[in-house]
Design an enzyme around this catalytic site. Structure first.
Site, PDB file in Angstrom:
ATOM      1  N   ARG A 191      -0.655  15.259 -15.268  1.00 15.69           N
ATOM      2  CA  ARG A 191       0.513  14.286 -14.858  1.00 15.69           C
ATOM      3  C   ARG A 191       1.505  15.093 -14.376  1.00 15.69           C
ATOM      4  O   ARG A 191       2.208  14.873 -13.179  1.00 15.69           O
ATOM      5  CB  ARG A 191       0.898  13.600 -16.103  1.00 15.69           C
ATOM      6  N   TYR A 224      10.362  -3.542   1.418  1.00 20.46           N
ATOM      7  CA  TYR A 224      11.187  -3.565   2.551  1.00 20.46           C
ATOM      8  C   TYR A 224      10.953  -2.356   3.447  1.00 20.46           C
ATOM      9  O   TYR A 224      11.180  -2.038   4.454  1.00 20.46           O
ATOM     10  CB  TYR A 224      12.856  -3.470   2.193  1.00 20.46           C
ATOM     11  N   HIS A 243      -4.610   5.378  -9.520  1.00 18.31           N
ATOM     12  CA  HIS A 243      -3.611   5.831 -10.349  1.00 18.31           C
ATOM     13  C   HIS A 243      -3.141   4.608 -11.347  1.00 18.31           C
ATOM     14  O   HIS A 243      -2.420   3.829 -10.897  1.00 18.31           O
ATOM     15  CB  HIS A 243      -2.163   6.183  -9.641  1.00 18.31           C
TER      16      HIS A 243
END
Length: 804
Positions: free
Chosen positions: A20, A110, A66
């Site tokens: 990680r 967006y 993931h």
């Protein structure tokens, strides 16, 4: 419970460390970055295709690879598109991806993204079994455990992360330098760190600025841990009405610009004594680049403000290098050479695995082609066998038995289209087989040769360098003294100035145009008379040599113009903060940064020493440094450039004079010089300098008890150096009495004398040397009736125009 907690926490810790928070030394990625790039490639989101919504990419990565929150994936995706965080962006973003001011990016619904061209190179040859694949979280798909990147990403884009019990903070570097370093390591695996640092000079941050490396950078590259200072890039800009602006164009890496400017405004309110000269702070950054402006009031010296801000804000800050990465499946602190070793070894393994993959494919294809060629050479028999066979399996077996073929070859013959048995196609098959056999030979040679593998790595990363290399953005200096401010005016013009040290012991800066128009007043004030001066412009640096034997490189912007409250000039220690107590300049020179003047410098000390040194010895990238080694209590009285066809003249306060025709030996910058004149006890040099051999001179002499005279210098015989000389005035045995002036003037010319009385009066007296009597060298001189009876304190010779 204790046993369970212990084992579970260790498992958790190793998961955080390895899977990680820490990057892999081979490709420089954490799993989340690797999965994002792999997911984007999987959906065809490449640089030559239209942008896709970031939410589409995040969903792909979350659903397949993931199993964590969407914010962690989107945050990592955004960072790979931010050119102020990544030295070379791997994702091409469209929309609001945040800013250097700390603004958040727009929501992922967006924004849009696609792989950058460099991001695609991270996955070159991934399909050729170059890396190990592993199952995803539900064992339904394969994902790469590492990327076969041709880009040394760990060093180029750096990385940071906090794991359990450890952290990493690796700075970004210049791609061209790192690839040159990789090639140098391949050529010489035993290369020394100092030699490598000539190639990889240091970090190169995307936000530019200065890196103050010192010895700490080498220590960081050697051990993997260290600290460097990074500083913003500042300019001094001329504004309207004689005001100046401090302009910030580059800031330290990972510093928030908006918070930085807020901190400056906050400090301005609390520190009016230092920052009271700031009139406004404005952020004028736009698409063309960063530009934050600190506007100053009129006649404010920017130097103390800059020094204060560097000390108390993030205009200068520390950057802790901590190069920890996953190496060999476990975390390890790595030096620069170790990182390069892991990368080179990994690249060689990628080339080897790719070559073996290509070799296997080539051998399989050549095997098929051999079978097809057998078939077309015996096409009639092949057709007969197929026609007489009851079914396809029988036909395949009959072909194998008839021509000693493998199962794959027999199947390829059965799949052969009739169009392939034309004469042209048969020749094509034979040519293809011949090319394949050559390729197999070349691939086998690569597998058998370590040196060939290395040369391929060098060739491929050199192509990457040619495509993507760019100029270094951060400037590396050994210490802060090497940093000089950039200067420009709003009109981008070069201003001309006269910089002088006046008789009030103040530095004065006057615009050249004003200087040329200056009133030729026959009775100027002390502030209007320069003991020495230099005419220069705003593109030059001022080299100031001082009585303490030091040299200071001074930016002209730090010397306020002589107007308003500063019309008389400023003290030397206001311009040079690290000047010693009682330190004052004795000579000014102006040079452009980087210029190395020809010629030599002469140094004269008050105890009679002289040193001759090449000018180039004094071109040092520091703001202050030693110019001469002085004996205890000795001081520099003058510095000048050596002139051709000259003799030397020394005069002392006790009335001695040495007219010297000797030459002086050349010495280094820190040498102490040789004896020029043998000075008596309690005496010191009054004047020391060169005079032309082919001209006649008069010596203007004035005493502290008010007598003056002129001496024909030709009546004083020339002697060798290190002599006491001859007496030019009788000042008696009183310790208080001395010469105030002993100044050579070319015969036929004159000099004015400004005379200051040794009492509480502020009166200044003036006389021209033409009015002084011509006398012998042993006389005391005569009192001048027009001056009255007085005791003298100081005498300053000057010519018109009076600002000399």
């Amino acid at each position: 419970i204790e046993e369970e907690m212990k084992s579970s926490y260790i498992d958790y810790s190793m998961s955080v460390i390895v899977a990680r928070a820490l990057p892999d030394v081979r490709d420089g990625f954490k799993p989340v970055h690797r999965r994002i790039l792999f997911g984007m490639m999987g959906i065809g989101n490449t640089s030559d295709k239209p942008y896709k919504k970031c939410a589409r990419v995040v969903g792909e990565v979350l659903g397949k690879y993931h199993p964590h929150g969407d914010s962690s994936v989107y945050g990592a995706l955004v960072r790979m598109a931010q050119d102020w965080n990544m030295r070379y962006t791997l994702v091409d973003g469209q929309g609001n991806f945040g800013s250097v001011d700390g603004d958040s990016p727009a929501a992922m619904r967006y924004t849009e993204c696609r792989l950058s061209r460099m991001g695609e190179h991270i996955m070159d040859d991934l399909e050729k079994d170059t890396v190990d694949m592993a199952k995803n979280f539900d064992d339904s798909l394969d994902e790469p455990t590492v990327m076969p990147t041709k880009i040394p990403n760990l060093l180029v884009n750096g990385g940071n992360g906090i794991a359990v019990g450890m952290a990493t903070n690796i700075p970004t570097h210049n791609l061209g330098e790192v690839i040159d370093g990789v090639i140098a390591y391949i050529d010489n695996p035993k290369i020394k760190l100092d030699d490598m640092m000539k190639i990889i000079k240091g970090p190169d941050f995307p936000t530019g600025g200065y890196i103050i490396a010192g010895s700490e950078l080498r220590a960081a590259y050697e051990t993997g841990k260290g600290k460097i200072q990074i500083r913003a890039k500042l300019n001094i800009e001329d504004a309207d009405n004689g005001k100046k602006n401090i302009v910030i164009t580059e800031i330290p890496y990972q510093v928030n610009k908006a918070q930085l400017l807020e901190k400056i405004a906050e400090l301005q309110e609390k520190n009016k004594d230092v920052l009271g000269g700031i009139s406004d702070i404005a952020d004028e950054s736009d698409r063309s680049g960063m530009r934050a402006v600190i506007k100053l009031k009129r006649d404010v010296n920017p130097q103390p403000i800059i020094e204060f801000l560097l000390k108390y804000t993030q205009l200068q800050c520390s950057y802790g290098i901590n190069m920890v990465a996953i190496a060999g499946g476990k975390p390890k602190q790595l030096g620069l050479l170790e990182i390069l070793k892991y990368y080179v070894d990994y690249q060689i393994s990628v080339v080897l695995r790719r070559t073996k993959f290509d070799l296997t494919k080539a051998k399989e294809r050549s095997h098929i082609l051999e079978g097809l060629i057998i078939a077309v050479n015996n096409i009639d028999e092949v057709i007969r066998i197929i026609k007489t066979s009851p079914d396809t399996p029988a036909a395949k077996q009959n072909l194998r038995d008839a021509f000693d073929l493998s199962d794959k070859q027999a199947q390829a013959i059965l799949d052969l289209r009739l169009a392939r048995i034309t004469k042209l196609e048969v020749n094509n098959l034979r040519n293809e087989l011949e090319e394949l056999r050559k390729l197999i030979k070349e691939l086998q040679a690569i597998i058998d040769s370590k040196s060939l593998q290395k040369s391929i790595v060098k060739k491929e990363i050199s192509i990457i360098k040619r495509k993507y290399k760019d100029d270094r953005r951060s400037i590396i200096v050994e210490n802060a003294e090497e940093i000089s401010l950039d200067k420009f005016s709003s009109e981008n013009t070069v201003e001309e100035y006269v910089i002088g040290y006046n008789c009030n012991n103040l530095i004065r800066k006057v615009k050249a145009s004003t200087y040329r128009k200056y009133n030729k007043n026959e009775t100027p004030g002390k502030a209007e008379l320069f003991k020495f001066k230099v005419e220069t412009d705003s593109e030059h640096l001022l080299y100031a040599f001082t009585n303490k034997g030091n040299c200071f490189r001074i930016d002209l912007e730090f010397i306020p113009e002589g107007s308003g409250a500063m019309s008389g000039g400023v003290k030397f220690d206001q311009v040079v903060k690290n000047a010693e107590s009682g330190e004052k300049p004795v000579a000014f020179f102006a040079l452009k940064d980087g210029d190395v003047p020809q010629g030599k410098l002469l140094f004269y000390t008050k105890f009679g020493a002289v040193k001759l040194s090449p000018w180039e010895e004094y071109i040092v990238k520091k703001s202050s440094y030693q110019a001469i080694k002085l004996k205890e209590k000795d001081e520099i009285v003058a510095v000048e450039e050596q002139k051709e066809n000259s003799d030397y003249l020394f005069t002392t306060q006790k009335g001695m004079c040495l007219y010297c025709a000797d030459e002086f030996p050349e010495q280094g910058r820190t040498a102490g010089g040789v004896k020029g004149m043998d000075i008596g006890s309690g005496d010191e040099i009054l004047f020391a300098g060169q005079i032309a051999k082919d001209k006649d001179y008069l010596l203007v002499v004035g005493t502290s008890f008010g007598t003056f005279k002129k001496i024909v210098l030709g009546t004083i015989g020339k002697l060798g150096r290190a002599r006491k000389g001859v007496r030019i005035s009788d000042v008696g045995n009183d310790a208080k009495e001395k010469l105030l002036v002993a100044y050579p003037v070319e015969d036929g010319k004159s000099v004015n004398l400004l005379i200051e009385k040794d009492d509480d009066s502020k009166d200044l007296l003036y006389i021209n040397s033409e009015k002084l009597p011509l006398e012998s060298r042993t006389s005391k001189g005569k009192a001048i009736a027009s001056l009255g009876i007085f005791r003298g304190k100081e005498v300053h010779p000057f010519r018109l125009p009076n600002m000399l």
